[in-house]
Design a protein around this motif. Sequence first.
Motif, PDB file in Angstrom:
ATOM      1  N   LEU A 294      -8.507  41.578 -29.446  1.00  0.00           N
ATOM      2  CA  LEU A 294      -9.012  40.216 -29.590  1.00  0.00           C
ATOM      3  C   LEU A 294     -10.388  40.094 -28.941  1.00  0.00           C
ATOM      4  CD1 LEU A 294      -5.815  38.141 -28.649  1.00  0.00           C
ATOM      5  CD2 LEU A 294      -6.455  39.129 -30.858  1.00  0.00           C
ATOM      6  N   ALA A 295     -11.360  39.679 -29.745  1.00  0.00           N
ATOM      7  CA  ALA A 295     -12.693  39.439 -29.200  1.00  0.00           C
ATOM      8  C   ALA A 295     -12.678  38.116 -28.426  1.00  0.00           C
ATOM      9  CB  ALA A 295     -13.712  39.404 -30.328  1.00  0.00           C
ATOM     10  N   SER A 296     -13.771  37.782 -27.790  1.00  0.00           N
ATOM     11  CA  SER A 296     -13.764  36.609 -26.925  1.00  0.00           C
ATOM     12  C   SER A 296     -13.442  35.340 -27.708  1.00  0.00           C
ATOM     13  CB  SER A 296     -15.100  36.464 -26.198  1.00  0.00           C
ATOM     14  OG  SER A 296     -16.118  36.352 -27.141  1.00  0.00           O
ATOM     15  N   GLY A 297     -12.615  34.520 -27.111  1.00  0.00           N
ATOM     16  CA  GLY A 297     -12.267  33.239 -27.714  1.00  0.00           C
ATOM     17  C   GLY A 297     -11.303  33.321 -28.878  1.00  0.00           C
ATOM     18  N   ALA A 298     -10.864  34.498 -29.238  1.00  0.00           N
ATOM     19  CA  ALA A 298      -9.935  34.608 -30.365  1.00  0.00           C
ATOM     20  C   ALA A 298      -8.560  34.089 -29.955  1.00  0.00           C
ATOM     21  CB  ALA A 298      -9.815  36.061 -30.823  1.00  0.00           C
ATOM     22  N   GLN A 299      -7.853  33.547 -30.933  1.00  0.00           N
ATOM     23  CA  GLN A 299      -6.491  33.062 -30.675  1.00  0.00           C
ATOM     24  C   GLN A 299      -5.578  33.765 -31.653  1.00  0.00           C
ATOM     25  OE1 GLN A 299      -5.788  29.015 -30.125  1.00  0.00           O
ATOM     26  NE2 GLN A 299      -7.788  28.591 -29.222  1.00  0.00           N
ATOM     27  N   PHE A 300      -4.647  34.513 -31.120  1.00  0.00           N
ATOM     28  CA  PHE A 300      -3.841  35.334 -32.016  1.00  0.00           C
ATOM     29  C   PHE A 300      -2.369  35.266 -31.656  1.00  0.00           C
ATOM     30  CE2 PHE A 300      -2.202  39.098 -34.063  1.00  0.00           C
ATOM     31  CZ  PHE A 300      -2.873  39.071 -35.270  1.00  0.00           C
ATOM     32  N   THR A 301      -1.565  35.200 -32.699  1.00  0.00           N
ATOM     33  CA  THR A 301      -0.125  35.142 -32.503  1.00  0.00           C
ATOM     34  C   THR A 301       0.518  36.329 -33.193  1.00  0.00           C
ATOM     35  OG1 THR A 301      -0.171  32.735 -32.431  1.00  0.00           O
ATOM     36  CG2 THR A 301       1.930  33.742 -32.967  1.00  0.00           C
ATOM     37  N   HIS A 302       1.349  37.025 -32.482  1.00  0.00           N
ATOM     38  CA  HIS A 302       2.101  38.133 -33.077  1.00  0.00           C
ATOM     39  C   HIS A 302       3.583  37.916 -32.789  1.00  0.00           C
ATOM     40  CE1 HIS A 302       4.082  42.149 -32.945  1.00  0.00           C
ATOM     41  NE2 HIS A 302       3.432  42.299 -34.076  1.00  0.00           N
ATOM     42  N   HIS A 303       4.315  37.648 -33.860  1.00  0.00           N
ATOM     43  CA  HIS A 303       5.745  37.451 -33.677  1.00  0.00           C
ATOM     44  C   HIS A 303       6.480  38.566 -34.395  1.00  0.00           C
ATOM     45  CE1 HIS A 303       5.110  32.918 -32.826  1.00  0.00           C
ATOM     46  NE2 HIS A 303       4.908  33.660 -31.785  1.00  0.00           N
ATOM     47  N   LYS A 304       7.493  39.048 -33.735  1.00  0.00           N
ATOM     48  CA  LYS A 304       8.214  40.176 -34.297  1.00  0.00           C
ATOM     49  C   LYS A 304       9.665  39.776 -34.465  1.00  0.00           C
ATOM     50  CE  LYS A 304       8.865  45.019 -33.356  1.00  0.00           C
ATOM     51  NZ  LYS A 304      10.147  45.227 -32.746  1.00  0.00           N
ATOM     52  N   LEU A 305      10.135  39.893 -35.681  1.00  0.00           N
ATOM     53  CA  LEU A 305      11.528  39.561 -35.970  1.00  0.00           C
ATOM     54  C   LEU A 305      12.205  40.844 -36.420  1.00  0.00           C
ATOM     55  CD1 LEU A 305      13.941  37.761 -36.517  1.00  0.00           C
ATOM     56  CD2 LEU A 305      12.805  36.912 -38.567  1.00  0.00           C
ATOM     57  N   GLN A 306      13.112  41.323 -35.615  1.00  0.00           N
ATOM     58  CA  GLN A 306      13.729  42.616 -35.854  1.00  0.00           C
ATOM     59  C   GLN A 306      15.187  42.449 -36.281  1.00  0.00           C
ATOM     60  OE1 GLN A 306      16.454  45.104 -35.134  1.00  0.00           O
ATOM     61  NE2 GLN A 306      15.803  44.915 -33.031  1.00  0.00           N
ATOM     62  N   GLN A 307      15.449  42.793 -37.520  1.00  0.00           N
ATOM     63  CA  GLN A 307      16.815  42.694 -38.070  1.00  0.00           C
ATOM     64  C   GLN A 307      17.220  44.027 -38.690  1.00  0.00           C
ATOM     65  OE1 GLN A 307      15.506  39.013 -40.512  1.00  0.00           O
ATOM     66  NE2 GLN A 307      17.702  38.777 -40.277  1.00  0.00           N
ATOM     67  N   GLU A 308      17.054  45.084 -37.935  1.00  0.00           N
ATOM     68  CA  GLU A 308      17.421  46.395 -38.470  1.00  0.00           C
ATOM     69  C   GLU A 308      18.938  46.482 -38.630  1.00  0.00           C
ATOM     70  OE1 GLU A 308      15.056  48.370 -39.415  1.00  0.00           O
ATOM     71  OE2 GLU A 308      13.475  48.620 -37.901  1.00  0.00           O
ATOM     72  N   SER A 309      19.375  47.504 -39.351  1.00  0.00           N
ATOM     73  CA  SER A 309      20.817  47.715 -39.557  1.00  0.00           C
ATOM     74  C   SER A 309      21.488  48.088 -38.239  1.00  0.00           C
ATOM     75  CB  SER A 309      21.043  48.854 -40.545  1.00  0.00           C
ATOM     76  OG  SER A 309      20.242  48.693 -41.666  1.00  0.00           O
ATOM     77  N   ALA A 310      22.801  47.918 -38.233  1.00  0.00           N
ATOM     78  CA  ALA A 310      23.545  48.116 -36.983  1.00  0.00           C
ATOM     79  C   ALA A 310      23.443  49.547 -36.440  1.00  0.00           C
ATOM     80  CB  ALA A 310      25.004  47.739 -37.190  1.00  0.00           C
ATOM     81  N   LYS A 311      23.238  50.519 -37.322  1.00  0.00           N
ATOM     82  CA  LYS A 311      23.160  51.901 -36.844  1.00  0.00           C
ATOM     83  C   LYS A 311      21.718  52.392 -36.695  1.00  0.00           C
ATOM     84  CE  LYS A 311      27.497  53.496 -38.882  1.00  0.00           C
ATOM     85  NZ  LYS A 311      27.991  54.211 -40.073  1.00  0.00           N
ATOM     86  N   ALA A 312      20.769  51.517 -36.949  1.00  0.00           N
ATOM     87  CA  ALA A 312      19.372  51.953 -36.977  1.00  0.00           C
ATOM     88  C   ALA A 312      18.804  52.175 -35.579  1.00  0.00           C
ATOM     89  CB  ALA A 312      18.532  50.917 -37.709  1.00  0.00           C
ATOM     90  N   PHE A 313      17.811  53.060 -35.532  1.00  0.00           N
ATOM     91  CA  PHE A 313      17.005  53.228 -34.323  1.00  0.00           C
ATOM     92  C   PHE A 313      15.682  52.510 -34.564  1.00  0.00           C
ATOM     93  CE2 PHE A 313      19.637  57.025 -34.841  1.00  0.00           C
ATOM     94  CZ  PHE A 313      20.354  56.998 -33.652  1.00  0.00           C
ATOM     95  N   HIS A 314      15.263  51.753 -33.575  1.00  0.00           N
ATOM     96  CA  HIS A 314      14.010  51.008 -33.742  1.00  0.00           C
ATOM     97  C   HIS A 314      13.175  51.206 -32.483  1.00  0.00           C
ATOM     98  CE1 HIS A 314      11.458  47.670 -35.277  1.00  0.00           C
ATOM     99  NE2 HIS A 314      11.275  47.429 -33.992  1.00  0.00           N
ATOM    100  N   ILE A 315      12.055  51.891 -32.657  1.00  0.00           N
ATOM    101  CA  ILE A 315      11.166  52.131 -31.526  1.00  0.00           C
ATOM    102  C   ILE A 315       9.838  51.480 -31.868  1.00  0.00           C
ATOM    103  CG2 ILE A 315      10.020  53.889 -30.116  1.00  0.00           C
ATOM    104  CD1 ILE A 315      13.035  54.126 -29.929  1.00  0.00           C
TER     105      ILE A 315
END
Lengths: 256, 439
Positions: B220-241
Amino acid sequence: MLEIRNLHVSVDGKPVLNGIDLTIPAGEVHAIMGPNGSGKSTLAYVLAGREGYQVTAGEVRYQGSDLLALTPEARARAGVFLAFQYPVEIPGVANIYLLKAALNSVRKASGLAELDAMDFLALIRAKLKLMGMDEALLYRPVNQGFSGGEKKRNEILQMAVLEPKLAILDETDSGLDIDALKVVADGISSMRDAQRAIVLVTHYQRLLDYIVPDRVHVLSQGRIARSGGPELAKELERHGYGWIDAGRSSPMGEGP
Amino acid sequence: MNPEVRDHYQAEFARIATRLPGAEVAWVRAARAAALVQFVALGFPTRQQEGWKYTSVTPIENSRFSLRPSAAPRVTAAQVAELALPGALLLVFVDGRHVPELSPLDLLPEGVRLTSVAEALARDPEPLRMLLEGAVGLEATGFAALNAAFLADGTCLYLAEDVVLDAPIQLLFLASEPGIATHCHNLIRAGTRSSAVVIEHHVGLGDEAYCTNCITDIALASGAQFTHHKLQQESAKAFHIAAVRVKQGQDSRFHSGSFALGGGLVRVDIHVSLDGEGAECVLDGLYLTSGRQHVDHHTCVDHAVPRGTSHEFYKGILDGASRAVFNGKVIVRPDAQQSDAFQTNCNLLLSEKAEIDTKPQLEIFADDVKCGHGATVGQLDPEQIFYLRSRGLDDAAARGLLTFAFAAEVIERMPQAALKQRLEALLRGRSPDAVKELL
């Protein structure tokens, strides 16, 4: 409406109520007074079904059936309402959700259809006005950040919405300034009805200046020491609770 | 490193390297080869390492994932439509590869460049050189090295100065093929005073094991406004890194939300460097675990310069025999006077077998700062349950409502209506029927 016979209750093995006998017919307002520790709040909680109280003897009949056999929610659905002395805060649950959930569960139990959103809001607005409450309180989490007075008003608001058959108000007057007391008392008075019994649990007489009870009972050491008309409250105010204990043949022989 | 594991990844690299994006570009090939060497040197993290004390990735190491999907994506437009957030600009990735047919990007406003990494490497790789060659830094883990070696795709987002993008960008990562590991890298640069919202959304479509290894870099450069939302709905047996790495310029503002609802073994690292004075970040998170899920969040905010603010609010609801880890590290460097850092982590344990390891980790080297932390672990409050029951709600409804409310406190902090509604719907879906009627 409510018949309490020889009710004995212990908390952690320690007796708190030692044989309460009390009959409250529909249409009447009864005040239960008494000094701190006399068992007033215990009685209120036992009637509402709170855990942690052991009923060791006696029975409570509500509209002819065994009240103590019911879960707290079944009592609520059957028309029993407890206004809490210390209403809990529930972050994340908007006041209006609770009102709606409570009203619908009570209506469902009585075989009534759920209210639609428009009718529900109209009902709530009317009750809010009665309690002199701001609509914004509906959208705030239940009791969170409410002042002491707002919490008490909120309890009476819930009562006004649910229209119970038996309302037990536990120290609803405590912590209220004189203006709030008047609003709350007016709210309660408006609920007086031939079909409804109201129990006012209170330490002080001042609420009874606004709501004149049909009967006054004085609790002392877990028993009803005196019962009488509204004049009993006035006498208590003059003489203090010591007067009640002095009138008993106390084994300790203490008195004022 | 176990030689069998090494051999597997080297063989996979030999098998597919020529088909990975940018294979025709010499520096890309060199960067990948270097990253593979680094991966072999680093290996997978072990529990002997402080940051991985509570999380064992042995099951990932022991799985011989294929590093390339075997078939063309088999995801329908209807499946995508169901997951698309209303009003969002949508980029769809299936098994780690961008699928243009499923990503109907409308005309983007001037000053916004949004492409897939594969496309960027094919058309104009040079601007990515610094980023990709430097992707595996000194503090990198084996997962970062693996990501750099096998990088298959991702998103390039560039916002020019003063560009304000109103519509959120939804990066939808769908996992459809079992037995594979995917490696995506999102590269985001927000220019001076620009503003945008990116929602990184991972969804598992099957119920077999696979592995997602995804990195998101945000500058982010100066004065930037940024939103990062992460919604993780992997399968029950999944690995998520996953790793989210953020560098903030002067007076920039960053809002992170990490919502971990799925996955069998999940590790999320969020690292924010407050490099410019007056930068502010808010890190919110919610993990809902059940069964035998293991969900680990490691956050780190590095206050490098004065007047930085970081506020962190994470909550977790753990059921079954699940386990969650929250490690919130805050570094306030000697120059970072007047830093304001606060961190809260609250956990609700619904089962006796659930376990939470929560740890604040404050390293403060400046004296004129305001720093604090608080962590709670508890059960539902019996007083609250009784209060609700005394109003006619049954026990299950009372518990469900209180659990919903506990989570809703985090969801309410999301300014994006579409995401908020989606999260509430997902939460409602997990509630007992008695609660669904109420909400």
